[in-house]
Design an enzyme around this catalytic site. Structure first.
Site, PDB file in Angstrom:
ATOM      1  N   ASN A 122       0.841  -1.205   0.000  1.00 25.71           N
ATOM      2  CA  ASN A 122       0.000   0.000   0.000  1.00 25.71           C
ATOM      3  C   ASN A 122       0.876   1.255   0.000  1.00 25.71           C
ATOM      4  OD1 ASN A 122      -2.567   1.245   0.018  1.00 25.71           O
ATOM      5  ND2 ASN A 122      -2.364   1.677   2.209  1.00 25.71           N
TER       6      ASN A 122
ATOM      7  N   ASP B  53       8.035  -8.985   3.595  1.00 26.31           N
ATOM      8  CA  ASP B  53       6.803  -9.106   4.368  1.00 26.31           C
ATOM      9  C   ASP B  53       7.099  -9.328   5.849  1.00 26.31           C
ATOM     10  OD1 ASP B  53       4.218 -10.273   5.410  1.00 26.31           O
ATOM     11  OD2 ASP B  53       3.718  -9.953   3.300  1.00 26.31           O
TER      12      ASP B  53
ATOM     13  N   LYS C   8      -5.331  -1.255   6.828  1.00 25.71           N
ATOM     14  CA  LYS C   8      -6.100  -0.292   7.629  1.00 25.71           C
ATOM     15  C   LYS C   8      -7.453   0.115   7.067  1.00 25.71           C
ATOM     16  CE  LYS C   8      -4.112   3.786   5.470  1.00 25.71           C
ATOM     17  NZ  LYS C   8      -3.639   5.145   5.610  1.00 25.71           N
TER      18      LYS C   8
ATOM     19  N   SER D 284      -5.022   2.082  17.635  1.00 30.52           N
ATOM     20  CA  SER D 284      -6.011   3.037  17.133  1.00 30.52           C
ATOM     21  C   SER D 284      -7.075   3.298  18.193  1.00 30.52           C
ATOM     22  CB  SER D 284      -6.677   2.421  15.898  1.00 30.52           C
ATOM     23  OG  SER D 284      -7.833   3.133  15.581  1.00 30.52           O
ATOM     24  N   ALA D 285      -7.638   4.499  18.142  1.00 24.33           N
ATOM     25  CA  ALA D 285      -8.745   4.824  19.044  1.00 24.33           C
ATOM     26  C   ALA D 285      -9.944   3.916  18.793  1.00 24.33           C
ATOM     27  CB  ALA D 285      -9.150   6.280  18.856  1.00 24.33           C
TER      28      ALA D 285
ATOM     29  N   TYR E 288     -10.990  -4.869  11.151  1.00 28.05           N
ATOM     30  CA  TYR E 288      -9.804  -4.017  11.315  1.00 28.05           C
ATOM     31  C   TYR E 288      -9.626  -3.649  12.787  1.00 28.05           C
ATOM     32  CZ  TYR E 288      -6.947   0.123  11.709  1.00 28.05           C
ATOM     33  OH  TYR E 288      -5.994   1.027  12.143  1.00 28.05           O
TER      34      TYR E 288
ATOM     35  N   LYS F 193      -6.716  -4.838  15.693  1.00 29.17           N
ATOM     36  CA  LYS F 193      -5.868  -3.949  16.509  1.00 29.17           C
ATOM     37  C   LYS F 193      -5.992  -4.318  17.984  1.00 29.17           C
ATOM     38  CE  LYS F 193      -3.795  -1.477  13.533  1.00 29.17           C
ATOM     39  NZ  LYS F 193      -2.336  -1.500  13.414  1.00 29.17           N
TER      40      LYS F 193
ATOM     41  N   PHE G 184      -5.697   8.926  17.194  1.00 31.57           N
ATOM     42  CA  PHE G 184      -7.021   9.431  16.855  1.00 31.57           C
ATOM     43  C   PHE G 184      -7.034   9.611  15.316  1.00 31.57           C
ATOM     44  CE2 PHE G 184      -9.540   9.406  20.670  1.00 31.57           C
ATOM     45  CZ  PHE G 184      -8.603   8.838  21.515  1.00 31.57           C
TER      46      PHE G 184
ATOM     47  N   ASN H  19     -11.175   6.376   1.791  1.00 30.29           N
ATOM     48  CA  ASN H  19     -12.196   6.117   2.813  1.00 30.29           C
ATOM     49  C   ASN H  19     -12.289   7.281   3.784  1.00 30.29           C
ATOM     50  OD1 ASN H  19     -12.758   3.307   2.168  1.00 30.29           O
ATOM     51  ND2 ASN H  19     -10.633   2.964   2.791  1.00 30.29           N
TER      52      ASN H  19
ATOM     53  N   GLY I 290     -21.609   1.836  10.919  1.00 30.87           N
ATOM     54  CA  GLY I 290     -20.462   1.605  11.802  1.00 30.87           C
ATOM     55  C   GLY I 290     -19.829   2.875  12.350  1.00 30.87           C
TER      56      GLY I 290
HETATM   57  P1  NAD Z   1      -0.242   2.780   5.251  1.00 31.65           P
HETATM   58  O1  NAD Z   1      -1.037   1.755   4.538  1.00 31.65           O
HETATM   59  O2  NAD Z   1       0.116   4.025   4.519  1.00 31.65           O
HETATM   60  O3  NAD Z   1       1.097   2.133   5.812  1.00 31.65           O
HETATM   61  C1  NAD Z   1       1.208   0.771   6.163  1.00 31.65           C
HETATM   62  C2  NAD Z   1       2.458   0.226   5.485  1.00 31.65           C
HETATM   63  O4  NAD Z   1       2.602  -1.156   5.828  1.00 31.65           O
HETATM   64  C3  NAD Z   1       2.383   0.300   3.952  1.00 31.65           C
HETATM   65  O5  NAD Z   1       3.568   0.883   3.458  1.00 31.65           O
HETATM   66  C4  NAD Z   1       2.242  -1.143   3.513  1.00 31.65           C
HETATM   67  O6  NAD Z   1       2.855  -1.372   2.263  1.00 31.65           O
HETATM   68  C5  NAD Z   1       2.951  -1.872   4.648  1.00 31.65           C
HETATM   69  N1  NAD Z   1       2.505  -3.249   4.856  1.00 31.65           N
HETATM   70  C6  NAD Z   1       1.246  -3.712   4.919  1.00 31.65           C
HETATM   71  N2  NAD Z   1       1.249  -5.050   5.107  1.00 31.65           N
HETATM   72  C7  NAD Z   1       2.555  -5.421   5.202  1.00 31.65           C
HETATM   73  C8  NAD Z   1       3.206  -6.661   5.392  1.00 31.65           C
HETATM   74  N3  NAD Z   1       2.514  -7.790   5.547  1.00 31.65           N
HETATM   75  N4  NAD Z   1       4.562  -6.675   5.442  1.00 31.65           N
HETATM   76  C9  NAD Z   1       5.282  -5.541   5.264  1.00 31.65           C
HETATM   77  N5  NAD Z   1       4.703  -4.336   5.066  1.00 31.65           N
HETATM   78  C10 NAD Z   1       3.362  -4.284   5.026  1.00 31.65           C
HETATM   79  O7  NAD Z   1      -1.009   3.133   6.596  1.00 31.65           O
HETATM   80  P2  NAD Z   1      -0.704   4.253   7.693  1.00 31.65           P
HETATM   81  O8  NAD Z   1      -1.835   5.192   7.692  1.00 31.65           O
HETATM   82  O9  NAD Z   1       0.669   4.751   7.543  1.00 31.65           O
HETATM   83  O10 NAD Z   1      -0.835   3.373   9.012  1.00 31.65           O
HETATM   84  C11 NAD Z   1       0.280   2.839   9.693  1.00 31.65           C
HETATM   85  C12 NAD Z   1      -0.205   2.043  10.877  1.00 31.65           C
HETATM   86  O11 NAD Z   1      -0.969   2.890  11.733  1.00 31.65           O
HETATM   87  C13 NAD Z   1      -1.114   0.874  10.509  1.00 31.65           C
HETATM   88  O12 NAD Z   1      -0.815  -0.204  11.364  1.00 31.65           O
HETATM   89  C14 NAD Z   1      -2.493   1.417  10.793  1.00 31.65           C
HETATM   90  O13 NAD Z   1      -3.420   0.399  11.103  1.00 31.65           O
HETATM   91  C15 NAD Z   1      -2.231   2.304  11.990  1.00 31.65           C
HETATM   92  N6  NAD Z   1      -3.241   3.361  12.148  1.00 31.65           N
HETATM   93  C16 NAD Z   1      -3.461   4.241  11.122  1.00 31.65           C
HETATM   94  C17 NAD Z   1      -4.440   5.227  11.260  1.00 31.65           C
HETATM   95  C18 NAD Z   1      -4.724   6.200  10.150  1.00 31.65           C
HETATM   96  O14 NAD Z   1      -5.755   6.859  10.188  1.00 31.65           O
HETATM   97  N7  NAD Z   1      -3.866   6.345   9.151  1.00 31.65           N
HETATM   98  C19 NAD Z   1      -5.178   5.320  12.456  1.00 31.65           C
HETATM   99  C20 NAD Z   1      -4.907   4.417  13.488  1.00 31.65           C
HETATM  100  C21 NAD Z   1      -3.934   3.432  13.321  1.00 31.65           C
HETATM  101  N1  UDP Z   2     -16.744  11.329   6.484  1.00 25.72           N
HETATM  102  C1  UDP Z   2     -17.586  11.922   5.550  1.00 25.72           C
HETATM  103  N2  UDP Z   2     -17.320  11.720   4.226  1.00 25.72           N
HETATM  104  C2  UDP Z   2     -16.278  10.968   3.778  1.00 25.72           C
HETATM  105  C3  UDP Z   2     -15.413  10.359   4.747  1.00 25.72           C
HETATM  106  C4  UDP Z   2     -15.691  10.566   6.088  1.00 25.72           C
HETATM  107  O1  UDP Z   2     -18.532  12.610   5.907  1.00 25.72           O
HETATM  108  O2  UDP Z   2     -16.094  10.808   2.558  1.00 25.72           O
HETATM  109  C5  UDP Z   2     -16.983  11.569   7.919  1.00 25.72           C
HETATM  110  C6  UDP Z   2     -17.200  10.314   8.754  1.00 25.72           C
HETATM  111  O3  UDP Z   2     -18.572   9.972   8.759  1.00 25.72           O
HETATM  112  C7  UDP Z   2     -16.669  10.768  10.122  1.00 25.72           C
HETATM  113  C8  UDP Z   2     -15.547  11.736   9.775  1.00 25.72           C
HETATM  114  O4  UDP Z   2     -15.812  12.169   8.439  1.00 25.72           O
HETATM  115  O5  UDP Z   2     -17.662  11.476  10.827  1.00 25.72           O
HETATM  116  C9  UDP Z   2     -14.157  11.112   9.811  1.00 25.72           C
HETATM  117  O6  UDP Z   2     -14.156   9.939   9.014  1.00 25.72           O
HETATM  118  P1  UDP Z   2     -12.825   9.142   8.702  1.00 25.72           P
HETATM  119  O7  UDP Z   2     -13.184   7.964   7.852  1.00 25.72           O
HETATM  120  O8  UDP Z   2     -11.791  10.082   8.153  1.00 25.72           O
HETATM  121  O9  UDP Z   2     -12.301   8.694  10.128  1.00 25.72           O
HETATM  122  P2  UDP Z   2     -12.959   7.659  11.190  1.00 25.72           P
HETATM  123  O10 UDP Z   2     -14.422   7.547  10.909  1.00 25.72           O
HETATM  124  O11 UDP Z   2     -12.235   6.401  10.979  1.00 25.72           O
HETATM  125  O12 UDP Z   2     -12.717   8.287  12.509  1.00 25.72           O
END
Ligand code: NAD
Ligand code: UDP
Length: 352
Positions: free
Chosen positions: A34, A57, A83, A123-124, A148, A152, A177, A197, A293
């Site tokens: 990704n 991996d 994610k 994650s929150a 998902y 976590k 968050f 998303n 959700g």
């Molecule tokens: P991202 O997808 O940009 O980064 C994840 C990275 O992991 C990618 O580069 C992907 O190629 C790599 N990856 C996935 N599966 C793998 C595997 N099996 N082996 C090796 N590499 C692999 O996502 P991000 O937003 O940078 O998120 C990073 C972490 O933070 C994730 O664990 C995600 O669940 C967590 N997180 C993200 C958010 C958010 O909103 N972005 C919120 C809460 C938690």
């Molecule tokens: N949301 C929205 N339109 C979109 C994506 C998200 O209105 O295209 C809203 C969603 O319902 C939430 C807030 O924006 O109230 C944050 O959503 P996001 O998916 O970024 O984060 P999460 O829901 O995972 O906290």
């Protein structure tokens, strides 16, 4: 040296840059499922230093063993994972396998190599649906509504069990968050595949003309303007919290949980208005039904991280949006706009 799994991804790439700038040596393990190798090249350029990058991996035990044998790894930041909430509903096994089994494989290799310091991306979402705001770390975990979130929480529980079994472990569970924004250079940022998303990536694609309008999911929530409220945090602040956690874990053991948020909630409508201010143009939107959700509101109590880590978020919403907008304007097609020669930094024997 710090092993950063998922270091080519959105948050991981910002963490790698921050680690390099703080003087750490970094080894990145990412299968690029990704993300793009271009992100790593850009981090190298910004830091003025090369990054050890292995395409592989995190579930690959022989590869992990070889990495721990070949590099002087002292600690791990574990970002690698999947994610996308909707995708996790359709493909739960892939999510459990990557997010739970991947974490288990990593910990097995760490234990064998005698490396016990781990910062984990949680994650929150593990708090589930709770009505008491703000959410502190004392708030019990809930029942995440999708695979998902469950993955976590399961990974968190695996790590707790592990730390209980052996006092040498020192593990930080960082509950994010809503990370948004990008590095101030506009060189690295979030580059979602397909339809975004999350709210801000969608808004950015509307603003650059890749999509016609934003769908606002619900305007009948019990919030001041009826739209959903979240705690958005700048990705650079978020990764600075990781470095503080890494330092702190050197002097502690067991499991520590820290919320990484700002403590302030903004509604979707407030986000739209603030974004329009930053871009100087209107953002077309339509109101749609609630997204299944989704919770009405969610924001953090960030005091524990301040008390224990001396960390708090410093960048305000305007900075988050301006930095994200700079990234999107400079890279309207994300990293796809640039090709690099796939510099092979992995010794052939280690490449999976
Ligand atoms: P991202 O997808 O940009 O980064 C994840 C990275 O992991 C990618 O580069 C992907 O190629 C790599 N990856 C996935 N599966 C793998 C595997 N099996 N082996 C090796 N590499 C692999 O996502 P991000 O937003 O940078 O998120 C990073 C972490 O933070 C994730 O664990 C995600 O669940 C967590 N997180 C993200 C958010 C958010 O909103 N972005 C919120 C809460 C938690
Ligand atoms: N949301 C929205 N339109 C979109 C994506 C998200 O209105 O295209 C809203 C969603 O319902 C939430 C807030 O924006 O109230 C944050 O959503 P996001 O998916 O970024 O984060 P999460 O829901 O995972 O906290």
């Amino acid at each position: 040296m710090i092993l950063v799994t998922g270091g080519a991804g959105y948050i991981g790439s910002h963490a790698v840059l921050e680690l390099l700038q703080a003087g750490h040596e970094v080894l990145v393990l990412d299968n690029l499922c990704n993300s793009s190798r271009v992100a790593i090249s850009r981090v190298e350029r910004l830091a003025g230093r090369p990054v050890n990058f292995i395409k592989g991996d995190v579930r690959n035990r022989p590869l992990l063993n070889a990495l721990f044998a070949a590099y002087p790894i002292e600690a791990v930041m574990h970002f690698a994972g999947l994610k996308a909430v909707g995708e996790s509903v359709r493909e739960p096994l892939r999510y459990y396998e990557t997010n739970v089994s991947g974490s288990i494989a990593l910990c097995q290799a760490m234990a064998e190599a005698g490396v016990f310091r781990l910062v984990f991306s949680s994650s929150a979402t593990v708090y589930g649906e709770t009505s008491v705001m703000p959410i502190s770390e004392q708030c019990p975990t809930g029942v995440p509504t999708n695979p998902y979130g469950q993955s976590k929480l399961m990974a968190e529980n695996v790590l707790r069990g592990l730390a209980n079994s052996d006092p040498r472990w020192s593990i930080g569970l960082l509950r994010y968050f809503n990370p948004i924004g990008a590095h101030e250079s506009g060189q690295i940022g979030e580059d979602p595949d397909g339809t975004p998303n999350n709210l801000l990536p969608f808004m950015l694609q509307v603003a650059v003309g890749r999509r016609s309008e934003l769908n606002i999911f619900g305007d009948d929530y019990p919030t001041p303007d009826g739209t959903g409220v979240r705690d958005y945090i700048h990705v650079v602040d978020l990764v600075k919290g990781h470095l503080k956690a890494l330092e702190r874990l050197e002097q502690s053991n067991g499991v520590s949980v820290w919320n990484l948020g700002t403590g302030a909630g903004y509604s979707v409508m407030q986000m739209v208005r603030a974004f329009e201010e930053v871009t100087g143009r209107p953002l077309p939107y339509v109101i749609k039904p609630r997204r299944p959700g989704d919770i009405a509101q969610c924001w953090s109590d960030p005091r524990k991280a301040w008390q224990e880590l001396g960390w708090r978020a410093e960048r305000d919403l305007t900075t988050m949006l301006a930095d994200a907008w700079r990234w999107q304007r400079q890279n309207p097609r994300g990293y796809a706009g640039e090709k690099t020669g796939d510099k092979k930094t992995a010794p052939a024997a280690l490449a999976s």
